[in-house]
Write an enzyme that holds these catalytic residues in place. Structure first.
Site, PDB file in Angstrom:
ATOM      1  CB  CYS A 110      61.054  36.494  66.053  1.00  0.00           C
ATOM      2  SG  CYS A 110      61.396  35.287  67.355  1.00  0.00           S
ATOM      3  CB  CYS A 113      61.649  30.886  66.458  1.00  0.00           C
ATOM      4  SG  CYS A 113      60.905  31.572  67.948  1.00  0.00           S
ATOM      5  CB  SER A 114      58.816  32.618  63.051  1.00  0.00           C
ATOM      6  OG  SER A 114      58.161  31.500  63.623  1.00  0.00           O
ATOM      7  CB  CYS A 115      57.786  35.490  68.370  1.00  0.00           C
ATOM      8  SG  CYS A 115      58.354  34.045  69.289  1.00  0.00           S
TER       9      CYS A 115
HETATM   10 FE    FE Z   1      60.004  33.489  67.691  1.00  0.00          FE
END
Ligand code: FE
Length: 210
Positions: A110, A113-115
């Protein structure tokens, strides 16, 4: 010479009595002396994340390995298939499963961000959220893979999928050879978290023993 044993400091009394404090004290002393690496302790924690978190994902992968109709349905509409198994996304995001083949290796990131496909993989590892991984996965995926100890043939294409709040990807790793007679449980033990992110491959079956 008289020696007063009454107030003698016993060595074991130098550490706090509480077990957690003792562990913390030992960790501090051993780290200062360079005898243990705090990263090694992190690795132990990571083992729990890796082994316990992604069981749902491993379940899906093994079903796909052992049932071609399931696999076709999964590749066509993963959201519907995994929902039926009870693996929902909290925000109702779409799941997309991408299959590794000899021609194409898939990797997920991602960049924003951090999906992460948490209903299938549990807690994302720290490196997944790092700036370095997010930047390098797209720019130099082959180098990132080699940092993870994965080297692919030069003619295998690497596709990097950028997760979003709407779409979460899961990699379907290739089934290792020599696993035809393995039970579901044993097959699941080959499916690592990283193999479903695409930064690893499914483990080869243990060749040790008779
Ligand atoms: Fe994300």
């Amino acid at each position: 010479m008289p020696h007063d044993h009454h107030d003698h400091d016993h060595p074991h009394a130098l550490l706090p009595p509480d077990p957690a404090l003792r562990v913390k004290a030992l960790e501090t002393v051993l780290t200062r002396k360079g005898l243990i690496d705090p990263q090694a302790l992190d690795a132990i924690i990571d083992t729990y994340e890796n082994r316990i978190g992604p069981r749902n994902g491993a379940d899906v992968v093994v079903r796909a390995w052992t049932d071609s109709a399931f696999k076709q349905a999964l590749l066509q509409d993963a959201t519907a298939v995994v929902s039926k198994l009870g693996y929902y996304g909290r925000q109702g995001e779409h799941m997309v499963v991408v299959e590794n083949t000899d021609q194409t290796h898939n990797m997920i990131v991602c960049t924003l961000c951090s999906c992460y496909p948490w209903p299938l993989l549990g807690i994302p590892p720290a490196w997944y959220k790092s700036d370095a991984y997010r930047a390098r996965a797209v720019r130099e995926p082959r180098k990132v893979l080699s940092d993870f100890g994965v080297s692919l043939p030069e003619d295998t294409a690497i596709r990097v999928w950028d997760s979003t709040a709407e779409i979460r990807y899961l990699v379907l790793p290739q089934r290792p050879p020599g696993t035809e007679d393995m039970s579901r449980t044993d097959l699941m033990s080959l499916v690592t978290r990283d193999s479903m992110i695409g930064t690893g491959l499914a483990r080869s079956p243990d060749k040790a023993g008779p």
